[in-house]
Design an enzyme around this catalytic site. Structure first.
Site, PDB file in Angstrom:
ATOM      1  N   LYS A   1      17.952  16.503  17.744  1.00 41.48           N
ATOM      2  CA  LYS A   1      19.049  17.354  18.311  1.00 41.48           C
ATOM      3  C   LYS A   1      18.683  18.766  18.648  1.00 41.48           C
ATOM      4  CE  LYS A   1      24.158  18.028  17.685  1.00 41.48           C
ATOM      5  NZ  LYS A   1      25.326  17.315  16.619  1.00 41.48           N
TER       6      LYS A   1
ATOM      7  N   SER B   1      28.812  15.428  19.497  1.00 42.92           N
ATOM      8  CA  SER B   1      27.881  16.412  19.940  1.00 42.92           C
ATOM      9  C   SER B   1      26.549  16.025  20.002  1.00 42.92           C
ATOM     10  CB  SER B   1      28.141  17.694  19.141  1.00 42.92           C
ATOM     11  OG  SER B   1      27.720  17.447  17.732  1.00 42.92           O
TER      12      SER B   1
ATOM     13  N   SER C   1      30.288  13.506  15.225  1.00 46.76           N
ATOM     14  CA  SER C   1      29.281  13.881  16.071  1.00 46.76           C
ATOM     15  C   SER C   1      27.817  12.886  16.216  1.00 46.76           C
ATOM     16  CB  SER C   1      28.738  15.205  16.188  1.00 46.76           C
ATOM     17  OG  SER C   1      29.563  15.944  16.224  1.00 46.76           O
TER      18      SER C   1
END
Lengths: 434, 434
Positions: A83, A152, A176
């Site tokens: 990420k 996220s 997330s």
């Protein structure tokens, strides 16, 4: 959209094939790049990828393997993604914000460096929402691109779900990792707080921030998790569902879930019961009630301060979702409220530890339903919040399908630091649904 | 060496003078630069400083003040320093290691951005030991440059002690603020764990890492601390020593202290007693025993992983102190040992909270004696380790002088999150020794 062949094979088999010289790292990478080229136009999982550089690195690794160098590199053949809130020394890191577009950190985040040290190859950086909060990036759900992949950790979930990589790092401060894993139909893992080193990951709310992972199977998770924590290399222990003590946790937000989601949990209950598990309620409203408020107080107070730099130099480049949401409430939270909430949460963690002493695993919903329509919102994290706040390990298994064909998951949790045991339990439960 | 006039004046008076237009920020900066020019050749406190850039920024601030812009900037006139493990967006950040010489982070650490938002002006970056561990930088003790300033926040302690800035940030993972504060003769403060946001500070052992401060007085500390936490602006409450419940904590390492250090604690006891304080022993060997081992397990496990990037790309540029010391032991610590130590520490923190319910403040030694001779070692942190490990707030007051003229301090601690109250108590105790 179909998953690539490579991602369908278990990781350990592919790693063994690379170690044995039956498969080259270049072949692994090429196959994944093929998948990226066919899927990424609709999925948009990547914030940065340099295919030529990755192929060069693969060739270097193949040369090292052929020459018998670095036999201790146990993850040659693992290609992974991270990420874009993980710092990388050789790829830009923008934290999902135009403010940091093109930023070049000096160091790799700890978890990335650890996998690279073991021979794993970083394919690229995946899309995160703005600063790992709620404002979405451009990633779509690989199963139906009109739906959100969740957030996220949007790009990491989507990349693994579409077979572009077999392993990806995400982070979870509320929901997330687990929510996007459920929305995209992969295995999501949020470890016990503190187990995986967060150095080099942009803090959001440090009291909750946890490095998490996406894989296609619990076995793949167990393999990489073992390397990350230098555990004695051993496969997950086998567990029998018969006699397993399962607590059903509907949470005070049960009425927020869609009927089909609630049904999926009841199906899980009856399947487990048929397999000989002993089922109890794991309501513990005395722990769960008030948890949302405490969580928001701590998150808001910390997150608004974590982003002090951006508030100072580029406040107008922050989304209004962020400025008027958690940042606003965080800046209007008093320090004494923060301290009180932290104290309450410490007590709640001790309570849930005691509660978990009575059962093997708690099952709950990873999300109120399948991935919502549209890319503007990443869905509701309310069913993930308790476990993140309480620091317990969580696994989401992709076990169900909604009426519209989108995946739905089952969320498993256990007491703090029983992560390996939870993986074994998850593997056994997953087998029931094959 | 004498302290500059500016640093002798209380911070709040100077800030008021700047706000009233009686003093320009440029004058404040020029005076401090004079001090730097006269003192730094022997002290070597700075890893980066650009005097011309700081003067330009001072002029900009003076223009804003004259034009009546930004009246909410309550810290115009505060010039501060930050240890070089705090990221800065406009100054290089090298973490005390040649590996990162010249690195340019994209963001300011949270605490730096917060002070800058309030109008404070960052003078430069101060020398840290290698990655805030033990291998020293070039800084010398301002009182006697043949002696260590302590570490790891060496430059920050030395800069404040020599009057180069009235406020500096450091970090403490074991004893990296309190010990150098005591060695250099300034007020050191390590807040309750978690109070000051650590975003943008290079992690060392995240379970203990705490942003701390150096000031010349407890009042200066109270002022900046209030801004950092958005507390209602109010001076510290006045506390009477008479009736104060003081616990004397000699710790299981009492025999490691020099005679003159032990004497200083006994002088503190009798002075407090004469002022009407009620004195008890605060031994709690049941809490303190075993704490060192738990602390080292957690520190080592985390620190060795925090530096995974450097282990991978530049292991030969790490000092042997680091490689063969904490990193080696950390890499040989098993995850289950780490988890067990964390659990023990959580229990110990609850125990010390209960113990602190019985007293107002615990007094102990901040170091085994004055700063040791030589710059190769930064001294022993054993007397600081318990409070850092237990997450309690600590203040070191510069109250004593050793036979060789070097300062010695008194270490004050209290229950978690009673930081403001501890400052009030520290101010009152400090008054007794004026």
């Amino acid at each position: 959209m179909t998953a690539s062949r490579s991602s369908q094979t278990g990781l350990s088999e592919r790693i063994q094939a690379v170690a044995d010289g039956r498969l080259r790292v270049r072949e692994v990478v090429e196959e994944l790049i093929d998948c990226i080229e066919s899927s990424n136009e609709s999925v948009r999982a990547w914030s940065f990828i340099d295919k030529a550089a990755v192929l060069r690195e693969a060739d270097n690794q193949d040369r090292d393997i052929a020459a018998g160098r670095s036999p201790d590199k146990v993850l040659y053949g693992l290609v992974f993604a991270a990420k874009d809130n993980f710092d990388t020394c050789d790829m830009p890191t923008a934290y999902g914000s135009p403010i940091h577009s093109g930023s070049k950190p000096a160091r790799d985040a700890s978890c990335i460096a650890t996998l690279r040290m073991a021979g794993a190859l970083l394919m690229g950086k995946t899309v995160t929402t703005e600063f790992a909060h709620v404002y979405p990036g451009e990633t779509a759900n690989p199963i139906n691109p009109e739906h959100t992949p969740g957030g996220s950790s949007s790009g990491s979930a989507a990349a693994v779900a579409s077979g572009m990589v077999p392993f990806a790092f995400g982070t979870q401060t509320t929901g997330s990792v687990i929510r996007p894993a459920a929305y995209c139909g992969v295995v999501g893992f949020k470890p016990s707080y503190g187990d995986l080193n967060v150095a080099g990951v942009l803090p959001n709310a440090p009291s909750f921030d946890t490095v998490g992972t996406f894989t296609r199977s619990v076995q793949d998770l167990g393999l990489v998790h073992g390397v990350l924590l230098d555990l004695d290399p051993a496969p997950l222990q086998s567990v029998s569902v018969s006699g397993l003590k399962v607590g059903v946790c509907r949470m005070p937000w049960w009425n927020k879930a869609e009927d089909q989601a609630r049904e999926s949990l009841e199906i899980a209950v009856s399947t487990l019961q048929s397999a000989g598990a002993s089922i109890t309620d794991f309501d513990h409203t005395e722990i769960f009630e008030g948890l949302e408020e405490q969580s928001q107080i701590v998150s808001g107070f910390e997150f608004s301060r974590t982003l002090a730099h951006e508030r100072r130099v580029a406040v107008d480049q922050l989304s209004s979702d962020l400025r008027e949401g958690r940042m606003y409430s965080g800046l209007h939270t008093r320090h004494d409220q923060y301290v009180e909430a932290q104290k309450n949460l410490r007590a709640a963690r001790d309570q849930i530890d005691d509660a978990f002493d009575q059962i093997d695993v708690a099952i709950s919903l990873p999300a109120p339903g399948p991935a919502p329509h549209g890319l503007r919102r990443t869905g509701d994290a309310i069913f993930n919040m308790p476990w993140t706040t309480l620091h317990t390990p969580v696994i989401s298994l992709p076990l169900f399908k909604a009426v519209n064909g989108l995946p739905m998951g089952l969320q498993l949790s256990a007491g703090r630091h029983s992560d390996r045991r939870l993986m074994s339990v998850a593997a056994a439960i997953g087998e029931l649904f094959v």
